[in-house]
Design a protein around this motif. Structure first.
Motif, PDB file in Angstrom:
ATOM      1  N   SER A 278       0.846  -1.185   0.000  1.00 45.46           N
ATOM      2  CA  SER A 278       0.000   0.000   0.000  1.00 45.46           C
ATOM      3  C   SER A 278       0.885   1.239   0.000  1.00 45.46           C
ATOM      4  CB  SER A 278      -0.885   0.032   1.245  1.00 45.46           C
ATOM      5  OG  SER A 278      -1.782  -1.038   1.256  1.00 45.46           O
ATOM      6  N   ILE A 279       0.493   2.234  -0.757  1.00 48.47           N
ATOM      7  CA  ILE A 279       1.175   3.534  -0.733  1.00 48.47           C
ATOM      8  C   ILE A 279       0.429   4.372   0.299  1.00 48.47           C
ATOM      9  CG2 ILE A 279       1.802   5.597  -2.039  1.00 48.47           C
ATOM     10  CD1 ILE A 279       1.688   3.761  -4.581  1.00 48.47           C
ATOM     11  N   TYR A 280       1.061   4.634   1.441  1.00 49.53           N
ATOM     12  CA  TYR A 280       0.361   5.338   2.517  1.00 49.53           C
ATOM     13  C   TYR A 280       0.646   6.835   2.536  1.00 49.53           C
ATOM     14  CZ  TYR A 280       4.673   5.243   5.292  1.00 49.53           C
ATOM     15  OH  TYR A 280       5.964   5.412   5.741  1.00 49.53           O
ATOM     16  N   ARG A 281       1.680   7.273   1.808  1.00 50.43           N
ATOM     17  CA  ARG A 281       2.015   8.701   1.796  1.00 50.43           C
ATOM     18  C   ARG A 281       2.846   8.992   0.566  1.00 50.43           C
ATOM     19  NH1 ARG A 281       5.829  12.560   3.762  1.00 50.43           N
ATOM     20  NH2 ARG A 281       7.389  11.088   4.486  1.00 50.43           N
ATOM     21  N   THR A 282       2.683  10.187   0.019  1.00 50.42           N
ATOM     22  CA  THR A 282       3.519  10.643  -1.088  1.00 50.42           C
ATOM     23  C   THR A 282       4.104  12.007  -0.717  1.00 50.42           C
ATOM     24  OG1 THR A 282       1.687  11.768  -2.229  1.00 50.42           O
ATOM     25  CG2 THR A 282       2.108   9.459  -2.827  1.00 50.42           C
ATOM     26  N   TYR A 283       5.224  12.325  -1.353  1.00 45.30           N
ATOM     27  CA  TYR A 283       5.845  13.630  -1.144  1.00 45.30           C
ATOM     28  C   TYR A 283       6.420  14.085  -2.472  1.00 45.30           C
ATOM     29  CZ  TYR A 283       8.681  17.355   0.854  1.00 45.30           C
ATOM     30  OH  TYR A 283       9.231  18.572   1.154  1.00 45.30           O
ATOM     31  N   ASP A 284       5.860  15.157  -3.006  1.00 45.83           N
ATOM     32  CA  ASP A 284       6.259  15.689  -4.311  1.00 45.83           C
ATOM     33  C   ASP A 284       7.510  16.540  -4.143  1.00 45.83           C
ATOM     34  OD1 ASP A 284       6.470  16.770  -6.843  1.00 45.83           O
ATOM     35  OD2 ASP A 284       4.345  17.245  -7.001  1.00 45.83           O
ATOM     36  N   ILE A 285       8.571  16.184  -4.884  1.00 44.85           N
ATOM     37  CA  ILE A 285       9.829  16.931  -4.793  1.00 44.85           C
ATOM     38  C   ILE A 285      10.212  17.499  -6.161  1.00 44.85           C
ATOM     39  CG2 ILE A 285      10.749  15.795  -2.736  1.00 44.85           C
ATOM     40  CD1 ILE A 285      12.306  13.909  -4.576  1.00 44.85           C
ATOM     41  N   GLY A 286       9.223  18.059  -6.849  1.00 47.01           N
ATOM     42  CA  GLY A 286       9.496  18.646  -8.162  1.00 47.01           C
ATOM     43  C   GLY A 286       9.222  17.671  -9.274  1.00 47.01           C
ATOM     44  N   GLU A 287      10.262  17.338 -10.035  1.00 49.42           N
ATOM     45  CA  GLU A 287      10.048  16.415 -11.159  1.00 49.42           C
ATOM     46  C   GLU A 287       9.909  14.967 -10.711  1.00 49.42           C
ATOM     47  OE1 GLU A 287      14.457  15.244 -12.878  1.00 49.42           O
ATOM     48  OE2 GLU A 287      13.352  16.836 -13.868  1.00 49.42           O
ATOM     49  N   LYS A 288      10.184  14.698  -9.429  1.00 50.45           N
ATOM     50  CA  LYS A 288      10.010  13.349  -8.882  1.00 50.45           C
ATOM     51  C   LYS A 288       9.061  13.380  -7.702  1.00 50.45           C
ATOM     52  CE  LYS A 288      14.043  11.112 -10.652  1.00 50.45           C
ATOM     53  NZ  LYS A 288      14.983  10.050 -10.430  1.00 50.45           N
ATOM     54  N   ILE A 289       8.552  12.194  -7.359  1.00 49.31           N
ATOM     55  CA  ILE A 289       7.665  12.049  -6.212  1.00 49.31           C
ATOM     56  C   ILE A 289       8.138  10.849  -5.401  1.00 49.31           C
ATOM     57  CG2 ILE A 289       5.982  10.639  -7.484  1.00 49.31           C
ATOM     58  CD1 ILE A 289       3.786  12.134  -5.852  1.00 49.31           C
ATOM     59  N   GLU A 290       8.114  10.992  -4.083  1.00 53.43           N
ATOM     60  CA  GLU A 290       8.470   9.893  -3.191  1.00 53.43           C
ATOM     61  C   GLU A 290       7.203   9.147  -2.814  1.00 53.43           C
ATOM     62  OE1 GLU A 290      12.232  12.115  -0.984  1.00 53.43           O
ATOM     63  OE2 GLU A 290      10.344  11.876   0.112  1.00 53.43           O
ATOM     64  N   LEU A 291       7.237   7.822  -2.951  1.00 54.88           N
ATOM     65  CA  LEU A 291       6.116   6.974  -2.564  1.00 54.88           C
ATOM     66  C   LEU A 291       6.538   6.182  -1.336  1.00 54.88           C
ATOM     67  CD1 LEU A 291       5.181   5.499  -6.069  1.00 54.88           C
ATOM     68  CD2 LEU A 291       4.367   7.631  -5.027  1.00 54.88           C
ATOM     69  N   TYR A 292       5.854   6.376  -0.232  1.00 47.28           N
ATOM     70  CA  TYR A 292       6.146   5.658   1.000  1.00 47.28           C
ATOM     71  C   TYR A 292       5.188   4.477   1.084  1.00 47.28           C
ATOM     72  CZ  TYR A 292       9.160   9.472   2.282  1.00 47.28           C
ATOM     73  OH  TYR A 292      10.191  10.380   2.295  1.00 47.28           O
ATOM     74  N   CYS A 293       5.747   3.277   1.213  1.00 46.90           N
ATOM     75  CA  CYS A 293       4.983   2.043   1.074  1.00 46.90           C
ATOM     76  C   CYS A 293       5.055   1.195   2.332  1.00 46.90           C
ATOM     77  CB  CYS A 293       5.529   1.224  -0.093  1.00 46.90           C
ATOM     78  SG  CYS A 293       5.682   2.164  -1.618  1.00 46.90           S
ATOM     79  N   THR A 294       3.978   0.452   2.559  1.00 49.97           N
ATOM     80  CA  THR A 294       3.930  -0.493   3.669  1.00 49.97           C
ATOM     81  C   THR A 294       3.337  -1.803   3.166  1.00 49.97           C
ATOM     82  OG1 THR A 294       3.176  -0.832   5.954  1.00 49.97           O
ATOM     83  CG2 THR A 294       1.641   0.260   4.472  1.00 49.97           C
ATOM     84  N   GLU A 295       3.728  -2.902   3.801  1.00 51.71           N
ATOM     85  CA  GLU A 295       3.188  -4.194   3.416  1.00 51.71           C
ATOM     86  C   GLU A 295       1.699  -4.211   3.673  1.00 51.71           C
ATOM     87  OE1 GLU A 295       5.260  -7.360   5.363  1.00 51.71           O
ATOM     88  OE2 GLU A 295       7.205  -6.621   4.703  1.00 51.71           O
ATOM     89  N   ARG A 296       0.968  -4.849   2.772  1.00 56.10           N
ATOM     90  CA  ARG A 296      -0.479  -4.952   2.937  1.00 56.10           C
ATOM     91  C   ARG A 296      -0.802  -6.007   3.977  1.00 56.10           C
ATOM     92  NH1 ARG A 296      -3.627  -5.834  -2.272  1.00 56.10           N
ATOM     93  NH2 ARG A 296      -5.295  -5.239  -0.889  1.00 56.10           N
ATOM     94  N   THR A 297      -1.737  -5.677   4.846  1.00 54.47           N
ATOM     95  CA  THR A 297      -2.215  -6.649   5.831  1.00 54.47           C
ATOM     96  C   THR A 297      -3.721  -6.568   5.893  1.00 54.47           C
ATOM     97  OG1 THR A 297      -2.021  -5.025   7.619  1.00 54.47           O
ATOM     98  CG2 THR A 297      -0.143  -6.501   7.280  1.00 54.47           C
ATOM     99  N   GLY A 298      -4.358  -7.652   6.218  1.00 56.41           N
ATOM    100  CA  GLY A 298      -5.810  -7.658   6.398  1.00 56.41           C
ATOM    101  C   GLY A 298      -6.565  -7.271   5.141  1.00 56.41           C
ATOM    102  N   GLU A 299      -7.531  -6.386   5.316  1.00 62.08           N
ATOM    103  CA  GLU A 299      -8.448  -6.016   4.239  1.00 62.08           C
ATOM    104  C   GLU A 299      -8.058  -4.737   3.521  1.00 62.08           C
ATOM    105  OE1 GLU A 299     -11.169  -7.752   3.097  1.00 62.08           O
ATOM    106  OE2 GLU A 299     -10.357  -9.318   4.362  1.00 62.08           O
ATOM    107  N   GLN A 300      -6.805  -4.418   3.394  1.00 69.80           N
ATOM    108  CA  GLN A 300      -6.398  -3.186   2.703  1.00 69.80           C
ATOM    109  C   GLN A 300      -6.675  -3.282   1.232  1.00 69.80           C
ATOM    110  OE1 GLN A 300      -2.404  -2.061   3.490  1.00 69.80           O
ATOM    111  NE2 GLN A 300      -2.717  -1.912   5.655  1.00 69.80           N
TER     112      GLN A 300
END
Length: 107
Positions: free
Chosen positions: A85-107
């Motif tokens: 799951s991508i739980y947070r993003t952070y836009d840094i101009g021409e790139k974006i950071e995707l912060y990910c966590t393992e999926r658990t349960g009913e995500q």
């Protein structure tokens, strides 16, 4: 003491919306949209673990991709691994950071 960043080049598969179609018999078939792009997997800093932990989230990784390749997808996999799951993003101009966590349960 400054933290060092380690990174490696990876393939990131982004999973988007699912569309449904019916055949002549009325059976539904789900088709999920996915896109594979190139990115960089980087270390998750201690501050991210702390902040995410307050929300009950355990960060798995952070990947950077070009901003114009991201369209709000909620899930991804890195180098063909498990879906996260991508739980947070952070836009840094021409790139974006995707912060990910393992999926658990009913995500």
């Amino acid at each position: 003491m400054p933290q060092t960043t380690t990174h490696k080049d990876v393939q990131v598969t982004l999973y988007g919306d699912t569309s449904y179609t019916k055949d002549a018999d009325g059976n539904e078939t789900a088709t999920e949209q996915s896109t594979t792009v190139f990115g960089t997997q980087e270390s998750v800093f201690a501050a991210e673990f702390f902040n995410a932990g307050k929300l009950g989230i355990k960060p798995s990784c952070m990947v950077k991709i070009y901003s114009d390749e991201y369209n709000g997808e909620k899930y991804c996999s890195v180098d063909g691994g498990d879906r996260m799951s991508i739980y947070r993003t952070y836009d840094i101009g021409e790139k974006i950071e995707l912060y990910c966590t393992e999926r658990t349960g009913e995500q």
